[in-house]
Structures are given as C-alpha cells and as structure tokens.
Motif scaffolding. Sequence first.
Motif, PDB file in Angstrom:
ATOM      1  N   GLY A  28       0.808  -1.228   0.000  1.00 36.23           N
ATOM      2  CA  GLY A  28       0.000   0.000   0.000  1.00 36.23           C
ATOM      3  C   GLY A  28       0.836   1.270   0.000  1.00 36.23           C
ATOM      4  N   LEU A  29       1.937   1.245  -0.750  1.00 37.11           N
ATOM      5  CA  LEU A  29       2.804   2.424  -0.815  1.00 37.11           C
ATOM      6  C   LEU A  29       2.590   3.155  -2.146  1.00 37.11           C
ATOM      7  N   VAL A  30       2.909   4.427  -2.170  1.00 35.17           N
ATOM      8  CA  VAL A  30       2.855   5.170  -3.434  1.00 35.17           C
ATOM      9  C   VAL A  30       4.139   4.870  -4.200  1.00 35.17           C
ATOM     10  N   TYR A  31       4.007   4.577  -5.481  1.00 36.48           N
ATOM     11  CA  TYR A  31       5.168   4.229  -6.312  1.00 36.48           C
ATOM     12  C   TYR A  31       5.685   5.492  -7.001  1.00 36.48           C
ATOM     13  N   ILE A  32       6.947   5.817  -6.769  1.00 36.52           N
ATOM     14  CA  ILE A  32       7.525   7.007  -7.406  1.00 36.52           C
ATOM     15  C   ILE A  32       8.662   6.569  -8.332  1.00 36.52           C
ATOM     16  N   ASP A  33       8.385   6.654  -9.645  1.00 37.70           N
ATOM     17  CA  ASP A  33       9.344   6.231 -10.659  1.00 37.70           C
ATOM     18  C   ASP A  33      10.152   7.460 -11.072  1.00 37.70           C
ATOM     19  N   THR A  34      11.323   7.646 -10.438  1.00 35.68           N
ATOM     20  CA  THR A  34      12.073   8.881 -10.698  1.00 35.68           C
ATOM     21  C   THR A  34      12.648   8.890 -12.120  1.00 35.68           C
ATOM     22  N   GLY A  35      12.932   7.708 -12.674  1.00 37.87           N
ATOM     23  CA  GLY A  35      13.438   7.637 -14.049  1.00 37.87           C
ATOM     24  C   GLY A  35      12.411   8.191 -15.034  1.00 37.87           C
ATOM     25  N   ALA A  36      11.132   7.953 -14.748  1.00 39.38           N
ATOM     26  CA  ALA A  36      10.068   8.450 -15.634  1.00 39.38           C
ATOM     27  C   ALA A  36      10.087   9.977 -15.685  1.00 39.38           C
ATOM     28  N   MET A  37      10.507  10.595 -14.580  1.00 35.53           N
ATOM     29  CA  MET A  37      10.558  12.063 -14.545  1.00 35.53           C
ATOM     30  C   MET A  37      11.676  12.583 -15.452  1.00 35.53           C
ATOM     31  N   TYR A  38      12.854  11.923 -15.373  1.00 37.81           N
ATOM     32  CA  TYR A  38      13.954  12.336 -16.261  1.00 37.81           C
ATOM     33  C   TYR A  38      13.580  12.074 -17.717  1.00 37.81           C
ATOM     34  N   ARG A  39      12.864  10.983 -17.946  1.00 42.39           N
ATOM     35  CA  ARG A  39      12.439  10.661 -19.309  1.00 42.39           C
ATOM     36  C   ARG A  39      11.427  11.705 -19.818  1.00 42.39           C
ATOM     37  N   ALA A  40      10.526  12.153 -18.939  1.00 48.24           N
ATOM     38  CA  ALA A  40       9.506  13.125 -19.356  1.00 48.24           C
ATOM     39  C   ALA A  40      10.163  14.447 -19.784  1.00 48.24           C
ATOM     40  N   LEU A  41      11.152  14.904 -19.015  1.00 42.69           N
ATOM     41  CA  LEU A  41      11.820  16.164 -19.392  1.00 42.69           C
ATOM     42  C   LEU A  41      12.642  15.977 -20.669  1.00 42.69           C
ATOM     43  N   THR A  42      13.166  14.765 -20.859  1.00 41.81           N
ATOM     44  CA  THR A  42      13.925  14.479 -22.089  1.00 41.81           C
ATOM     45  C   THR A  42      12.988  14.530 -23.298  1.00 41.81           C
ATOM     46  N   LEU A  43      11.810  13.938 -23.164  1.00 43.21           N
ATOM     47  CA  LEU A  43      10.831  13.963 -24.264  1.00 43.21           C
ATOM     48  C   LEU A  43      10.422  15.409 -24.576  1.00 43.21           C
ATOM     49  N   LEU A  44      10.222  16.168 -23.511  1.00 42.46           N
ATOM     50  CA  LEU A  44       9.849  17.578 -23.675  1.00 42.46           C
ATOM     51  C   LEU A  44      10.918  18.320 -24.488  1.00 42.46           C
ATOM     52  N   ALA A  45      12.191  18.063 -24.168  1.00 43.13           N
ATOM     53  CA  ALA A  45      13.298  18.710 -24.896  1.00 43.13           C
ATOM     54  C   ALA A  45      13.296  18.265 -26.357  1.00 43.13           C
ATOM     55  N   ILE A  46      13.160  16.969 -26.585  1.00 41.99           N
ATOM     56  CA  ILE A  46      13.204  16.443 -27.964  1.00 41.99           C
ATOM     57  C   ILE A  46      12.064  17.050 -28.788  1.00 41.99           C
ATOM     58  N   GLU A  47      10.856  17.031 -28.223  1.00 44.40           N
ATOM     59  CA  GLU A  47       9.691  17.497 -28.994  1.00 44.40           C
ATOM     60  C   GLU A  47       9.727  18.995 -29.281  1.00 44.40           C
ATOM     61  N   ASN A  48      10.484  19.729 -28.455  1.00 41.85           N
ATOM     62  CA  ASN A  48      10.569  21.168 -28.675  1.00 41.85           C
ATOM     63  C   ASN A  48      11.887  21.574 -29.325  1.00 41.85           C
ATOM     64  N   ASN A  49      12.582  20.575 -29.881  1.00 45.37           N
ATOM     65  CA  ASN A  49      13.858  20.810 -30.563  1.00 45.37           C
ATOM     66  C   ASN A  49      14.854  21.590 -29.728  1.00 45.37           C
ATOM     67  N   ILE A  50      14.892  21.269 -28.437  1.00 45.72           N
ATOM     68  CA  ILE A  50      15.853  21.944 -27.559  1.00 45.72           C
ATOM     69  C   ILE A  50      17.113  21.078 -27.479  1.00 45.72           C
ATOM     70  N   ASP A  51      18.270  21.729 -27.561  1.00 44.81           N
ATOM     71  CA  ASP A  51      19.534  21.012 -27.420  1.00 44.81           C
ATOM     72  C   ASP A  51      19.519  20.304 -26.058  1.00 44.81           C
ATOM     73  N   LEU A  52      19.910  19.029 -26.057  1.00 45.47           N
ATOM     74  CA  LEU A  52      19.800  18.225 -24.826  1.00 45.47           C
ATOM     75  C   LEU A  52      20.719  18.713 -23.705  1.00 45.47           C
ATOM     76  N   ASN A  53      21.697  19.546 -24.047  1.00 42.72           N
ATOM     77  CA  ASN A  53      22.577  20.092 -23.013  1.00 42.72           C
ATOM     78  C   ASN A  53      22.150  21.483 -22.556  1.00 42.72           C
ATOM     79  N   ASP A  54      21.076  22.005 -23.159  1.00 39.48           N
ATOM     80  CA  ASP A  54      20.633  23.371 -22.846  1.00 39.48           C
ATOM     81  C   ASP A  54      19.705  23.348 -21.624  1.00 39.48           C
TER      82      ASP A  54
END
Length: 229
Positions: A28-54
């Motif tokens: 009965g614990l809340v599951y926190i997938d921290t990798g999914a958070m890094y992946r979400a920001l990565t997708l956001l960068a890719i979809e907005n054509n932002i340099d991955l180091n910016d």
Amino acid sequence: MENKIITIDGPAGSGKSTIAKLLAKKLGLVYIDTGAMYRALTLLAIENNIDLNDEKSILDIAKKSELKFENNVNDENKYTKVILNGRDISLDIRSKKVGDAVSIVSKLSGIREYLVKLQREMASSSPSVLEGRDTGSIVCPDAICKIYLTANIEERVKRREKQLCKNNQSLSKSQIKCEIETRDEIDSSRENSPLIVPEGSTVIDTTFMTIENEFDLIKNIYIKKLKGK
Ligand code: DC
C-alpha cells in the motif's frame, strides 16, 4: 510524518521497476518512478527541438508545462501515468529515442535539483517506494529501508528484452547489451549524483532470485526496520 519510505536503486535492468511496483501494490505504498521524470523532461526537450545540453531552456519549458505523475496501480503497463499538458505520454517516454537521450539530460545539475525537489515533495506526502539511481543517496538519504539491486549483465539484457517486447519494440541482444553498458557508464561516472551504493543500503543480487523471493526478503527487511530492529 513517520518515515515509511523504501528506496530502490541500481543499474538499468537490475529489476527495480518490477519489485518497486510489487512492493507498492502489496504494501500500500505510493510508487515514485524517478526515471520516468527524467524521461519526461527528455521527451519535452526532444519534442521542442531543444539542445539536450541546454539546461536553461529545458527548465524554462518544464516550468511552463503541466507535468503530472499519477499512480495508476491497476494498469501494469502504465503504473505511473505521466501526463504532459493533458496528454498521456506514459508510453512515449519509453521509446528508444528517449532512452538514448535521457542520460544526457539527467547529467544536468539544474534538472536534477528541479526533479529531486519534486520527488522529495511527493515522498513526504505519503508512505512511498522510490525507484531510481540516487533515491537512497540524494533524494531520501534518511529512508527507513534502502535497497541496492544488482544482477549480472546477461540477466539484465534478458530482462530488458522482455520489457521491450511488452512495449512492442525489439532490439538485438548485442544492441541491448551495448545500450545498457553505455547507460551504466554515463550514470556511474557523471559528476552530479552518480549511481552509487547508498550508505546504509542492503545490496541484493537478483540474478538467480525469483520475484517472490525478492519480495519476501525486502518486505522482511522493511518490517524489521519499521519495528526499529
Ligand atoms: O530507470 P530508467 O531507465 O527509467 O531511467 C532513465 C534514466 O534516467 C537513467 O539512464 C538515468 C536517469 N535517472 C537518474 O539519473 N536518476 C534517477 N533517480 C533515475 C533515473
């Protein structure tokens, strides 16, 4: 709030997600997938054509976006439902494109600071199980139960292959091995919050363990710690 947090860290394919989800469901614990958070920001960068180091541009757009992480325990494939500006991106963040880019974005210190703050807020509101690379070392160093999982490379390749198959994707064994080894190298050698065995954690080699054995072992450690033993 009483400390009822479990952290699960380890390299790619060590079995973190499977056991973290099971622990969440059964205890009965809340599951926190921290990798999914890094992946979400990565997708956001890719979809907005932002340099991955910016870092600045990624943070700017992240702050302007509505990013939600919902626990969704009834759907095996979308245990954490990730919603970006109202769109379900739970499966998009698992694509090869995101997988190949996420180690670059997760190296950036500003990105880590931003997400660690969010992760701590989530973990402080309910008893949780966190999964990632730095959850026991940086995000919740005082967690009552800290686990570090390992498994040999052959087993990790097998597990990743299965996971990809579930998501209707396929790669050769040698491609998967190369991808895992590259990611391990970047995750372990980066300057900010590298993958390490957190102090006070229990190291479990899961290569030859069944998921049931693993669950019983971690549950017993957790219960003992909760009782102060
Ligand atoms: O667990 P995963 O494969 O979804 O993680 C994706 C990437 O995110 C991984 O290569 C490293 C990074 N990551 C991280 O740096 N810190 C975390 N706490 C979780 C993931």
